[in-house]
Design a protein around this motif. Structure first.
Motif, PDB file in Angstrom:
ATOM      1  N   SER A  62     -10.044   8.301   6.824  1.00 27.52           N
ATOM      2  CA  SER A  62      -9.032   8.320   8.065  1.00 27.52           C
ATOM      3  C   SER A  62      -8.089   6.946   8.297  1.00 27.52           C
ATOM      4  O   SER A  62      -7.053   6.837   9.050  1.00 27.52           O
ATOM      5  N   ILE A  63      -8.621   5.766   7.721  1.00 25.32           N
ATOM      6  CA  ILE A  63      -7.998   4.481   7.794  1.00 25.32           C
ATOM      7  C   ILE A  63      -7.832   3.976   6.202  1.00 25.32           C
ATOM      8  O   ILE A  63      -8.920   3.606   5.754  1.00 25.32           O
ATOM      9  N   SER A  64      -6.883   4.178   5.725  1.00 26.85           N
ATOM     10  CA  SER A  64      -6.633   3.810   4.452  1.00 26.85           C
ATOM     11  C   SER A  64      -5.419   2.558   4.143  1.00 26.85           C
ATOM     12  O   SER A  64      -4.904   2.425   5.074  1.00 26.85           O
ATOM     13  N   MET A  65      -5.334   1.864   3.089  1.00 23.72           N
ATOM     14  CA  MET A  65      -4.631   0.791   2.974  1.00 23.72           C
ATOM     15  C   MET A  65      -3.839   0.871   1.641  1.00 23.72           C
ATOM     16  O   MET A  65      -4.329   1.026   0.631  1.00 23.72           O
ATOM     17  N   LEU A  66      -2.400   0.635   1.819  1.00 18.33           N
ATOM     18  CA  LEU A  66      -1.674   0.830   0.788  1.00 18.33           C
ATOM     19  C   LEU A  66      -0.960  -0.782   0.348  1.00 18.33           C
ATOM     20  O   LEU A  66      -0.841  -1.190   1.497  1.00 18.33           O
ATOM     21  N   TRP A  67      -0.568  -1.036  -0.731  1.00 22.23           N
ATOM     22  CA  TRP A  67       0.228  -2.262  -1.002  1.00 22.23           C
ATOM     23  C   TRP A  67       1.514  -2.078  -1.378  1.00 22.23           C
ATOM     24  O   TRP A  67       1.873  -1.472  -2.390  1.00 22.23           O
ATOM     25  N   LEU A  68       2.707  -2.210  -0.812  1.00 26.53           N
ATOM     26  CA  LEU A  68       4.132  -2.288  -1.172  1.00 26.53           C
ATOM     27  C   LEU A  68       4.405  -3.781  -1.886  1.00 26.53           C
ATOM     28  O   LEU A  68       4.815  -4.414  -0.985  1.00 26.53           O
TER      29      LEU A  68
END
Length: 491
Positions: free
Chosen positions: A61-67
């Protein structure tokens, strides 16, 4: 020698990768972060309506992406969205600063500004929207007038197949005109047509790959002619329209009888002229009007387009709505927003339309103003926060049949309307949609008037309208045609 250099470079890259991975061990989980591009590869070139929901299935439910170097935290599901927007409301109150927003003036207005400007402008906006609220002296008569105008526009089609998109957009835009300028415009008015074209162009640009390219590579794109320059010129054209209306109001300013947003704002400017901390000025007023059109036109218009599509596809539900309106209010009686309390099924259908076909994909992203610890994960300052409202509206833990169009989600066994905590189409917390109440009034009055006046049918030979959306920044229905067949009782 070359082989040694390649091996050394490979080792350095590996060490950098391992050190980075170790330093980010307390961050939320997410796809592998690669050099330069980050982890945005996981989403792919083409975003679809379930992209973020699928991400949550894999990473939680809490995820991280990197742009690239920019961290993005995605909150998925009702519980995580609620915790982020309410428990960490102040921490996540900032708007993301992007190259395009900076280019068009992010420091102004309400929707995209931050800090003192945002707080002061939003507070005034909330107060003024209440003053321009419901009842005979508020916005409701103007909304009712636009609903009647839309019914007349549909009646001109004489039951033949037509695309309702443009008449709906015209009517919703005129509601914003009534709010901001105190008047409606004839649909053939050249200035009004220009305003609609500007709004439509900006909507298409914000949902386009050209916008994404500009946000990712502004230093490259801005030196070459392209769609972004035209978009910026459209922003300026809308601001010019707003400034012209402001000048007209200044010439005929009724200090003691403010009738619209500009009137109230000019009055506040006069009250605050000796306050050194005041942000009330004509530039902020122009951008507030711009915000109303950008945030308040497409959202309501798309919802109404989905509403008619779903009614044509579900004639049984459509008939139940019509019967309830006729049984409770009769065919000749005028009705108002407060009548929704007597129409639980109609109210449930409108809520289910907003839930089932929520029109925003990412919403307006926010930015973390300080380091936050949420559910044991560290969210660094400056992180982009995407609260996936759509995931809350489709959360299987909150809805009995989340993937089905089912008005019973908002009804108890006795047929009474039931509020649902997971119904968050307008967001929550300090950045909750400023125009929520007006949007609710618009949707009810437009929808009820149209369902009372017409039976919406599929064109001959069409078995069902396509419900697969066009996905950009918004989730829009594909262009369609239907038949608005007048009901004899409404003649």
């Amino acid at each position: 020698m070359l082989g040694i250099l390649i091996a050394l470079l490979t080792c350095l890259l590996m060490l950098h990768f391992l050190r980075q991975h170790w330093s980010h061990r307390s961050y939320p989980p997410g796809p592998l972060r690669l050099p330069i591009i980050g982890s945005i590869w996981r989403i792919g070139v083409k975003v679809h309506k379930d992209t973020l929901i699928e991400l949550a299935k894999q990473y939680g439910s809490i995820s991280m992406l990197w742009l690239g170097q920019m961290p993005i935290v995605v909150l998925s599901g009702y519980e995580a969205v609620k915790e982020g927007l309410i428990n960490h409301s102040e921490d996540f109150a900032e708007r993301l600063s992007t190259p395009f927003l900076k280019a068009v003036g992010q420091e102004w207005g309400i929707a995209f500004s931050n800090g003192h400007t945002w707080k002061q402008q939003r507070r005034f906006g909330i107060t003024t929207m209440r003053k321009l609220g419901l009842g005979k002296k508020g916005m409701e008569p103007q909304i009712e007038e636009e609903a009647h105008q839309l019914v007349e526009a549909f009646a001109l089609e004489k039951g033949q197949p037509f695309d309702p998109a443009m008449p709906i957009s015209n009517s919703i835009a005129n509601v914003i005109c009534a709010l901001a300028f105190g008047q409606r415009f004839p649909v053939e008015d050249k200035e009004f047509i220009k305003l609609i074209e500007i709004s439509d162009h900006l909507t298409k640009f914000l949902n386009s790959s050209s916008h994404i390219l500009y946000e990712l590579f502004p230093w490259i794109v801005k030196h070459h002619p392209g769609p972004y320059k035209k978009a910026i010129s459209k922003v300026e054209a809308m601001l010019t329209f707003a400034r012209n209306e402001i000048n007209k109001h200044k010439e005929h300013h009724a200090v003691h009888e403010p009738l619209d947003f500009i009137d109230f704002y000019l009055l506040q400017m006069n009250k605050s002229k000796n306050d050194p901390n005041s942000t009330f000025n004509e530039e902020n007023l122009s951008y507030c009007i711009f915000d109303f059109f950008v945030a308040g036109t497409e959202t309501t218009a798309l919802t109404l387009r989905w509403a008619l599509l779903l009614m044509a596809n579900h004639p049984d539900i459509q008939e139940k709505v019509h019967k309830e309106i006729e049984d409770v209010l009769g065919s000749s009686q005028e009705f108002h927003y407060q009548d929704q309390k007597k129409l639980p099924y109609t109210k449930a259908v409108i809520h289910e339309i907003m839930r089932f076909k929520y029109i925003s994909l990412f919403g307006f992203p926010r930015q973390c103003s300080q380091v936050v610890n949420m559910r044991g994960f560290l969210i660094p300052k400056g992180t982009v926060i995407i609260a996936d409202l759509r995931s809350a509206l489709l959360d299987p833990k909150q809805w009995e049949t989340p993937e089905e169009f089912n008005p019973n989600h908002f009804l108890d066994k006795g047929g009474n309307f039931v509020e649902r905590e997971a119904f968050l189409p307008f967001g929550a917390g300090t950045r909750v949609c400023l125009g929520e109440q007006m949007a609710r009034v618009e949707l009810f009055i437009f929808f009820a008037n149209l369902l009372r006046a017409f039976t919406f049918q599929l064109p001959e030979g069409v078995k069902e309208l396509n419900t697969d959306p066009i996905v950009g920044g918004s989730v829009a229905p594909r262009p369609y045609k239907l038949c608005a067949v007048p009901r004899s009782s409404s003649s």
